[in-house]
Design an enzyme around this catalytic site. Sequence first.
Site, short mmCIF file in Angstrom:
data_model
loop_
_atom_site.label_atom_id
_atom_site.label_comp_id
_atom_site.label_asym_id
_atom_site.label_seq_id
_atom_site.Cartn_x
_atom_site.Cartn_y
_atom_site.Cartn_z
N SER A 67 0.26 -6.55 -2.71
CA SER A 67 -0.23 -5.18 -2.59
C SER A 67 0.40 -4.59 -1.34
O SER A 67 0.14 -5.05 -0.23
CB SER A 67 -1.75 -5.16 -2.46
OG SER A 67 -2.15 -3.91 -1.91
N SER A 122 -11.76 7.10 -2.41
CA SER A 122 -11.88 8.52 -2.08
C SER A 122 -12.50 9.31 -3.22
O SER A 122 -12.74 10.50 -3.09
CB SER A 122 -10.51 9.10 -1.77
OG SER A 122 -9.74 9.06 -2.95
N GLY A 123 -12.72 8.68 -4.36
CA GLY A 123 -13.27 9.42 -5.51
C GLY A 123 -12.19 9.94 -6.44
O GLY A 123 -12.47 10.68 -7.37
N LEU A 124 -10.92 9.55 -6.20
CA LEU A 124 -9.83 10.00 -7.07
C LEU A 124 -9.42 8.92 -8.07
O LEU A 124 -8.36 8.97 -8.66
CB LEU A 124 -8.61 10.42 -6.24
CG LEU A 124 -8.81 11.64 -5.34
CD1 LEU A 124 -7.56 11.92 -4.53
CD2 LEU A 124 -9.17 12.86 -6.18
N SER A 127 -9.27 2.82 -8.39
CA SER A 127 -9.47 1.55 -9.09
C SER A 127 -8.90 1.60 -10.51
O SER A 127 -8.20 0.69 -10.94
CB SER A 127 -10.96 1.19 -9.22
OG SER A 127 -11.62 1.41 -8.02
N ASP A 171 -12.73 7.16 -15.91
CA ASP A 171 -11.54 7.08 -15.07
C ASP A 171 -10.39 6.40 -15.81
O ASP A 171 -9.24 6.86 -15.78
CB ASP A 171 -11.86 6.31 -13.78
CG ASP A 171 -12.96 6.98 -12.98
OD1 ASP A 171 -13.35 8.11 -13.34
OD2 ASP A 171 -13.43 6.38 -12.00
#
Length: 384
Positions: A67, A122-124, A127, A171
Amino acid sequence: MSRISDLQERFQVFAGRPGRVAFAPGRINLIGEHIDYSAGFVLPASLALGTWTVAAPRDDRNVRVLSEGQNETEMFPLDVTPKAASRRWSDYVAGVTWALQQAGCKLRGADLLIASDVPMGSGLSSSAALEVSVAYALLTISNASLSPLEIARAGQRAENEFVGARCGIMDQFAATHGQPGRAIMLDCADYSWQSAPLPATHRWVVANSLVKHAVADGEYNVRRAESEELIDYVRRRIPQRARLSELSGAEANELMSGLPATLARRLRHIVSENRRVHEAFAALTSGDVVLLGQLLFASHESLRRDYEVSCRELDVLVEIASGVPGVLGTRMMGGGFGGCTLTLVEEPHVENLREQLRLHYVQSTGKEPDTYICEFGGAGGVLA
Ligand code: GAF
């Protein structure tokens, strides 16, 4: 040098051979928050930001993954199971490896390099972008394939059963089905969907509160358990209503009167938010940005007061944006308890909005928020 050849070059250094490149986007969600896991409707749009996975097969049955964001390399066996979960970033990768095999795919061992420009937590939807890009990469080097919906469901299963976050499908679905410049209204009960164009004259601005939210942390799963309790309760009281989103306002009011106060508020959010998604989709279709903005304000209020997934910092960002000229609507977005807000603003006022958010958020919290003007992209897939 293009992004893809740059990644390929870095992969060559890491693995000593060339790799295939897969990508999956992050997303915003216009409206329909915390209702995907109660078979509701959501309205996400996929971003140009996303996560890349470069991959090449190995001769053994291991997966070795670098990563770049974490600056760490980990290795796990291909036959990994949820028992091996370590509560580290690599769980997402191991979880996808496990879920794809559970879906019947014969995978090869792999070297993977992951790079992302979606800020984590961040809510975008960092994951899901990670899960879906890893899935595409592993499938392509194994000469295996699944439909976009199956890939989305494997990503969700990885998160639910391996990582331990009981997220819904929104998502991952946005990462596999996004359409450039359009929002998709997804019915999370049966995965049917339709799309509508995003307004060309307005911009969507994301402001990151810099408060990290982790979906695997307790409160998200508590909300999910509460919504399951509500689903059971409604089935017992009105058996002909298979889903909470089908309740009329009158039915919801009547049911609420028999519930403890907290559950009554949760139900009010679920029912009203579902209605707002339909209204927002109609507003998008007819180009009624004023109504769309009002629905964003109402959604925030409902998430703050009834579903209780906001936090002080998100409320501060919403309050600041609400007072800026040209802003039509603003709300917290994503899992909540931190993460970011989403604001709909007239194009000429974008820079002033960003400046006001910066200035006043620093005054209130001592932190400088990151802001991002959304650029939209399409679905994930294999790029090279
Ligand atoms: C997170 C979850 F992953 C989604 O499934 C959804 O529930 C969202 O929070 C809230 O709407 O992003």
